[in-house]
Design a protein around this motif. Structure first.
Motif, PDB file in Angstrom:
ATOM      1  N   PRO A 151      16.175  50.559  18.932  1.00 19.68           N
ATOM      2  CA  PRO A 151      17.465  49.951  19.244  1.00 19.68           C
ATOM      3  C   PRO A 151      18.566  50.330  18.241  1.00 19.68           C
ATOM      4  CG  PRO A 151      15.728  48.331  19.466  1.00 19.68           C
ATOM      5  CD  PRO A 151      15.100  49.560  18.860  1.00 19.68           C
ATOM      6  N   ASP A 152      18.211  50.576  16.992  1.00 15.45           N
ATOM      7  CA  ASP A 152      19.243  50.893  15.995  1.00 15.45           C
ATOM      8  C   ASP A 152      19.853  52.280  16.185  1.00 15.45           C
ATOM      9  OD1 ASP A 152      16.869  52.156  15.148  1.00 15.45           O
ATOM     10  OD2 ASP A 152      17.440  52.009  13.035  1.00 15.45           O
ATOM     11  N   THR A 153      19.368  53.036  17.147  1.00 16.74           N
ATOM     12  CA  THR A 153      19.964  54.345  17.431  1.00 16.74           C
ATOM     13  C   THR A 153      20.967  54.280  18.583  1.00 16.74           C
ATOM     14  OG1 THR A 153      18.238  54.986  19.000  1.00 16.74           O
ATOM     15  CG2 THR A 153      17.864  55.510  16.660  1.00 16.74           C
ATOM     16  N   ILE A 154      21.129  53.102  19.157  1.00 19.76           N
ATOM     17  CA  ILE A 154      21.990  52.930  20.348  1.00 19.76           C
ATOM     18  C   ILE A 154      23.334  52.344  19.938  1.00 19.76           C
ATOM     19  CG2 ILE A 154      22.219  51.751  22.567  1.00 19.76           C
ATOM     20  CD1 ILE A 154      19.063  51.715  22.539  1.00 19.76           C
ATOM     21  N   ARG A 155      24.394  52.908  20.463  1.00 16.54           N
ATOM     22  CA  ARG A 155      25.752  52.423  20.211  1.00 16.54           C
ATOM     23  C   ARG A 155      26.349  51.927  21.525  1.00 16.54           C
ATOM     24  NH1 ARG A 155      23.396  53.238  16.178  1.00 16.54           N
ATOM     25  NH2 ARG A 155      24.040  54.496  14.417  1.00 16.54           N
ATOM     26  N   VAL A 156      27.077  50.813  21.466  1.00 23.71           N
ATOM     27  CA  VAL A 156      27.729  50.263  22.655  1.00 23.71           C
ATOM     28  C   VAL A 156      29.188  49.980  22.316  1.00 23.71           C
ATOM     29  CG1 VAL A 156      27.727  48.444  24.395  1.00 23.71           C
ATOM     30  CG2 VAL A 156      25.553  49.171  23.373  1.00 23.71           C
ATOM     31  N   ILE A 157      30.072  50.412  23.190  1.00 28.01           N
ATOM     32  CA  ILE A 157      31.501  50.133  23.050  1.00 28.01           C
ATOM     33  C   ILE A 157      31.903  49.215  24.195  1.00 28.01           C
ATOM     34  CG2 ILE A 157      33.831  51.099  23.115  1.00 28.01           C
ATOM     35  CD1 ILE A 157      32.596  53.744  22.122  1.00 28.01           C
ATOM     36  N   LEU A 158      32.474  48.070  23.866  1.00 26.44           N
ATOM     37  CA  LEU A 158      32.980  47.131  24.864  1.00 26.44           C
ATOM     38  C   LEU A 158      34.498  47.136  24.793  1.00 26.44           C
ATOM     39  CD1 LEU A 158      30.625  44.106  24.122  1.00 26.44           C
ATOM     40  CD2 LEU A 158      30.335  45.882  25.842  1.00 26.44           C
ATOM     41  N   GLN A 159      35.130  47.278  25.929  1.00 24.75           N
ATOM     42  CA  GLN A 159      36.591  47.330  25.941  1.00 24.75           C
ATOM     43  C   GLN A 159      37.115  46.512  27.107  1.00 24.75           C
ATOM     44  OE1 GLN A 159      38.131  51.301  26.253  1.00 24.75           O
ATOM     45  NE2 GLN A 159      40.185  50.672  25.747  1.00 24.75           N
ATOM     46  N   GLU A 160      38.010  45.582  26.804  1.00 27.73           N
ATOM     47  CA  GLU A 160      38.673  44.807  27.852  1.00 27.73           C
ATOM     48  C   GLU A 160      40.037  45.422  28.128  1.00 27.73           C
ATOM     49  OE1 GLU A 160      36.870  40.363  27.831  1.00 27.73           O
ATOM     50  OE2 GLU A 160      38.723  40.665  26.766  1.00 27.73           O
ATOM     51  N   LEU A 161      40.326  45.579  29.390  1.00 29.54           N
ATOM     52  CA  LEU A 161      41.607  46.129  29.818  1.00 29.54           C
ATOM     53  C   LEU A 161      42.348  45.081  30.639  1.00 29.54           C
ATOM     54  CD1 LEU A 161      40.367  49.637  30.978  1.00 29.54           C
ATOM     55  CD2 LEU A 161      41.510  49.064  28.842  1.00 29.54           C
ATOM     56  N   PRO A 162      43.665  45.105  30.581  1.00 26.80           N
ATOM     57  CA  PRO A 162      44.437  44.159  31.395  1.00 26.80           C
ATOM     58  C   PRO A 162      44.151  44.365  32.886  1.00 26.80           C
ATOM     59  CG  PRO A 162      45.854  45.307  29.827  1.00 26.80           C
ATOM     60  CD  PRO A 162      44.515  45.974  29.782  1.00 26.80           C
ATOM     61  N   ARG A 163      44.138  43.270  33.630  1.00 19.12           N
ATOM     62  CA  ARG A 163      43.880  43.337  35.069  1.00 19.12           C
ATOM     63  C   ARG A 163      44.960  44.160  35.786  1.00 19.12           C
ATOM     64  NH1 ARG A 163      40.498  39.991  37.378  1.00 19.12           N
ATOM     65  NH2 ARG A 163      41.883  39.335  39.032  1.00 19.12           N
ATOM     66  N   GLU A 164      46.109  44.294  35.153  1.00 17.67           N
ATOM     67  CA  GLU A 164      47.174  45.125  35.723  1.00 17.67           C
ATOM     68  C   GLU A 164      46.846  46.616  35.611  1.00 17.67           C
ATOM     69  OE1 GLU A 164      48.557  41.210  34.747  1.00 17.67           O
ATOM     70  OE2 GLU A 164      47.706  42.711  33.430  1.00 17.67           O
ATOM     71  N   SER A 165      45.862  46.967  34.785  1.00 16.03           N
ATOM     72  CA  SER A 165      45.491  48.368  34.576  1.00 16.03           C
ATOM     73  C   SER A 165      44.397  48.840  35.527  1.00 16.03           C
ATOM     74  CB  SER A 165      45.004  48.574  33.133  1.00 16.03           C
ATOM     75  OG  SER A 165      46.043  48.321  32.218  1.00 16.03           O
ATOM     76  N   TRP A 166      43.853  47.945  36.337  1.00 15.84           N
ATOM     77  CA  TRP A 166      42.797  48.289  37.287  1.00 15.84           C
ATOM     78  C   TRP A 166      43.321  48.066  38.698  1.00 15.84           C
ATOM     79  CZ3 TRP A 166      37.172  48.446  36.289  1.00 15.84           C
ATOM     80  CH2 TRP A 166      36.875  48.544  34.939  1.00 15.84           C
ATOM     81  N   SER A 167      42.929  48.946  39.607  1.00 14.79           N
ATOM     82  CA  SER A 167      43.310  48.717  40.997  1.00 14.79           C
ATOM     83  C   SER A 167      42.159  49.056  41.933  1.00 14.79           C
ATOM     84  CB  SER A 167      44.549  49.539  41.368  1.00 14.79           C
ATOM     85  OG  SER A 167      44.222  50.914  41.457  1.00 14.79           O
ATOM     86  N   VAL A 168      42.195  48.432  43.081  1.00 16.20           N
ATOM     87  CA  VAL A 168      41.281  48.725  44.182  1.00 16.20           C
ATOM     88  C   VAL A 168      42.158  48.963  45.395  1.00 16.20           C
ATOM     89  CG1 VAL A 168      39.436  47.822  45.653  1.00 16.20           C
ATOM     90  CG2 VAL A 168      39.463  47.264  43.197  1.00 16.20           C
ATOM     91  N   ALA A 169      42.007  50.112  45.995  1.00 10.57           N
ATOM     92  CA  ALA A 169      42.818  50.487  47.157  1.00 10.57           C
ATOM     93  C   ALA A 169      44.312  50.428  46.847  1.00 10.57           C
ATOM     94  CB  ALA A 169      42.471  49.620  48.362  1.00 10.57           C
ATOM     95  N   ILE A 180      45.908  48.401  44.844  1.00 12.68           N
ATOM     96  CA  ILE A 180      46.423  47.068  44.496  1.00 12.68           C
ATOM     97  C   ILE A 180      45.740  46.619  43.208  1.00 12.68           C
ATOM     98  CG2 ILE A 180      46.621  44.660  45.237  1.00 12.68           C
ATOM     99  CD1 ILE A 180      46.391  45.738  48.138  1.00 12.68           C
ATOM    100  N   THR A 181      46.546  46.222  42.230  1.00  9.93           N
ATOM    101  CA  THR A 181      45.945  45.817  40.962  1.00  9.93           C
ATOM    102  C   THR A 181      45.100  44.563  41.131  1.00  9.93           C
ATOM    103  OG1 THR A 181      47.745  44.373  40.238  1.00  9.93           O
ATOM    104  CG2 THR A 181      47.936  46.734  39.681  1.00  9.93           C
ATOM    105  N   LEU A 182      44.119  44.402  40.254  1.00  6.63           N
ATOM    106  CA  LEU A 182      43.292  43.200  40.296  1.00  6.63           C
ATOM    107  C   LEU A 182      44.143  41.953  40.074  1.00  6.63           C
ATOM    108  CD1 LEU A 182      40.105  44.318  38.328  1.00  6.63           C
ATOM    109  CD2 LEU A 182      40.447  44.218  40.805  1.00  6.63           C
ATOM    110  N   ALA A 183      45.163  42.072  39.240  1.00  8.50           N
ATOM    111  CA  ALA A 183      46.056  40.936  38.994  1.00  8.50           C
ATOM    112  C   ALA A 183      46.763  40.516  40.275  1.00  8.50           C
ATOM    113  CB  ALA A 183      47.070  41.276  37.912  1.00  8.50           C
ATOM    114  N   ASP A 184      47.214  41.482  41.051  1.00  9.16           N
ATOM    115  CA  ASP A 184      47.927  41.178  42.291  1.00  9.16           C
ATOM    116  C   ASP A 184      46.993  40.759  43.421  1.00  9.16           C
ATOM    117  OD1 ASP A 184      50.357  41.746  41.108  1.00  9.16           O
ATOM    118  OD2 ASP A 184      50.411  43.829  41.838  1.00  9.16           O
ATOM    119  N   SER A 185      45.768  41.235  43.394  1.00  9.14           N
ATOM    120  CA  SER A 185      44.837  40.948  44.495  1.00  9.14           C
ATOM    121  C   SER A 185      44.135  39.604  44.361  1.00  9.14           C
ATOM    122  CB  SER A 185      43.772  42.035  44.585  1.00  9.14           C
ATOM    123  OG  SER A 185      42.859  41.914  43.496  1.00  9.14           O
ATOM    124  N   GLY A 186      44.118  39.057  43.146  1.00  7.72           N
ATOM    125  CA  GLY A 186      43.422  37.794  42.924  1.00  7.72           C
ATOM    126  C   GLY A 186      41.927  37.946  42.762  1.00  7.72           C
TER     127      GLY A 186
END
Length: 67
Positions: free
Chosen positions: A36-54, A56-62
């Motif tokens: 396990p000590d050889t594994i690296r994990v990066i966690l990153q939170e992005l604003p919902r306005e930065s993601w979209s589906v079809a 439409i941003t996640l912020a706008d879609s609810g």
């Protein structure tokens, strides 16, 4: 050395992040038969306005796509 990157579009609690880090590390170590000590994990939170589906941003879609 494996590197796992996780992008998340919704705020998550510190405890949820800790649980996710532990689970990802344990699963990767077991699957790859490495320490396990050889594994690296990066966690990153992005604003919902930065993601979209079809276009439409996640912020706008609810949509709630949290960890």
């Amino acid at each position: 050395m494996p590197l796992i990157q996780v992008l998340n579009a919704s705020p998550s609690s510190t405890e949820k992040w800790r649980q996710l880090l532990a689970a990802l590390t344990a699963t990767c170590a077991e699957a790859m038969e490495i320490r396990p000590d050889t594994i690296r994990v990066i966690l990153q939170e992005l604003p919902r306005e930065s993601w979209s589906v079809a276009g439409i941003t996640l912020a706008d879609s609810g949509q709630n796509e949290s960890v």
